[in-house]
Write an enzyme that holds these catalytic residues in place. Structure first.
Site, PDB file in Angstrom:
ATOM      1  N   ASP A 203      13.789  30.757  59.517  1.00 55.62           N
ATOM      2  CA  ASP A 203      12.418  30.570  59.034  1.00 55.62           C
ATOM      3  C   ASP A 203      11.372  31.012  60.049  1.00 55.62           C
ATOM      4  OD1 ASP A 203      10.536  29.652  57.062  1.00 55.62           O
ATOM      5  OD2 ASP A 203      10.221  27.839  58.241  1.00 55.62           O
ATOM      6  N   SER A 228       5.812  28.840  54.118  1.00 48.82           N
ATOM      7  CA  SER A 228       7.007  29.113  53.327  1.00 48.82           C
ATOM      8  C   SER A 228       6.914  28.425  51.973  1.00 48.82           C
ATOM      9  CB  SER A 228       8.257  28.624  54.068  1.00 48.82           C
ATOM     10  OG  SER A 228       8.369  29.234  55.333  1.00 48.82           O
ATOM     11  N   GLN A 278      13.279  34.998  51.324  1.00 50.88           N
ATOM     12  CA  GLN A 278      12.230  33.983  51.397  1.00 50.88           C
ATOM     13  C   GLN A 278      10.940  34.520  50.804  1.00 50.88           C
ATOM     14  OE1 GLN A 278       9.977  32.929  55.148  1.00 50.88           O
ATOM     15  NE2 GLN A 278      11.122  31.030  54.926  1.00 50.88           N
TER      16      GLN A 278
END
Length: 288
Positions: A203, A228, A278
């Site tokens: 991430d 995110s 993502q």
């Protein structure tokens, strides 16, 4: 083992407060919310602690619902969705202040042989030839920002193959980015721990490629607001997070205030270990 890595491992060592309920802490954040990779890694640890022995994580799908509060504990509740002959499915909800902040679905599989092929590993410079974060960050960011970012990532040795987005503001580039990473210290042989640490790192940089396409530097220079939204990973082959892994990232699209990043993670000897996708919020601040 570095002190920073020891602290990260302590964060992942969740407290079990009921059979399928765990409690986690957060570290101080450089932004006023919990780092998403931490929540995802803790949720996967919680799920993995309820799985029959001998089954490893092969995929996860997650949604970030609300910003996490770094000053409050996070409670992880695990639902045992299914225990099959080969696969185990778990659902995890992370809660703070009575509200869900994160949702994870994860699947685990007992190892078995099968068909084999993979996308070849792309060319990349050797990690030892690249500057460390402590060497590179002060070249491109104000001293205070660089110091905080180095401290926040001290558990991981993360090295950019090329100048990161906040080092090339105003110069759009191909939306591709490569980083090498490994933990700053050796880890135990627990496969779940290595998977969770790779999840944690995944991430950190995946949306960099979105910024590169537009010559934006992101939160570090204040020209983009981001967060995110959802995150998916597939774990294809065994790997160690304390050995060099190449994170090869690209962005096929950005629109509607969102950007999409996709990536492959390879071991140093060229094995495709993980695939990642993502989507995140990528907004340009409005002029005052």
């Amino acid at each position: 083992m570095t002190q920073a890595l020891d602290g990260l491992l302590d964060l992942l060592d969740l407290e079990r407060i009921e059979e399928d309920i765990f409690r986690g802490r957060s570290r101080s954040a450089i932004v006023p919310r919990v780092f998403g990779g931490q929540v995802a890694a803790q949720a996967l640890i919680a799920a993995g602690r309820t799985v029959p022995e001998g089954r490893g994580a092969h995929s996860l799908h997650a949604y970030f619902l609300r910003p996490g509060d770094p000053g409050a504990p996070i409670v992880y509740t695990v639902d045992r969705i299914r225990d099959g002959r080969s696969f185990t499915t778990r659902r995890v909800v992370a809660v703070q202040h009575g509200q869900p902040i994160f949702h994870l679905s994860a699947s685990f599989q007992e190892y078995e042989d099968g068909l084999e092929h993979q996308e070849p590993m792309p060319a990349a410079p050797d990690p030892e030839s690249l500057p460390t974060a402590a060497e590179m960050l002060p070249r491109h960011l104000p001293a205070e920002v660089a110091e905080r970012l180095v401290e926040a990532r001290a558990a991981v040795d993360l090295r950019y193959a090329e100048t990161p987005p906040w080092g090339s503001v105003g110069t759009p580039r191909e939306p591709r980015s490569q980083v090498w990473f490994r933990t700053n210290g050796k880890l135990a042989d627990d496969p779940l721990l290595h998977v969770c640490l790779a999840t944690y790192v995944s991430d950190m940089t995946l949306l960099d490629s979105v910024l590169l396409a537009h010559g934006r530097g992101g939160w570090a220079v204040g020209d983009v607001v981001g967060a995110s939204l959802d995150h998916a990973m597939w774990f294809h082959r065994p790997f160690r997070a304390d050995e060099w892994l190449l994170y090869d990232q690209e962005s096929p699209s950005a629109s509607g205030g969102r950007g999409l990043g996709q990536a492959r993670i390879y071991t140093r000897d060229g094995q495709l270990a993980i695939s990642v996708i993502q989507e995140g919020v990528v907004r340009v601040p409005r002029a005052k």
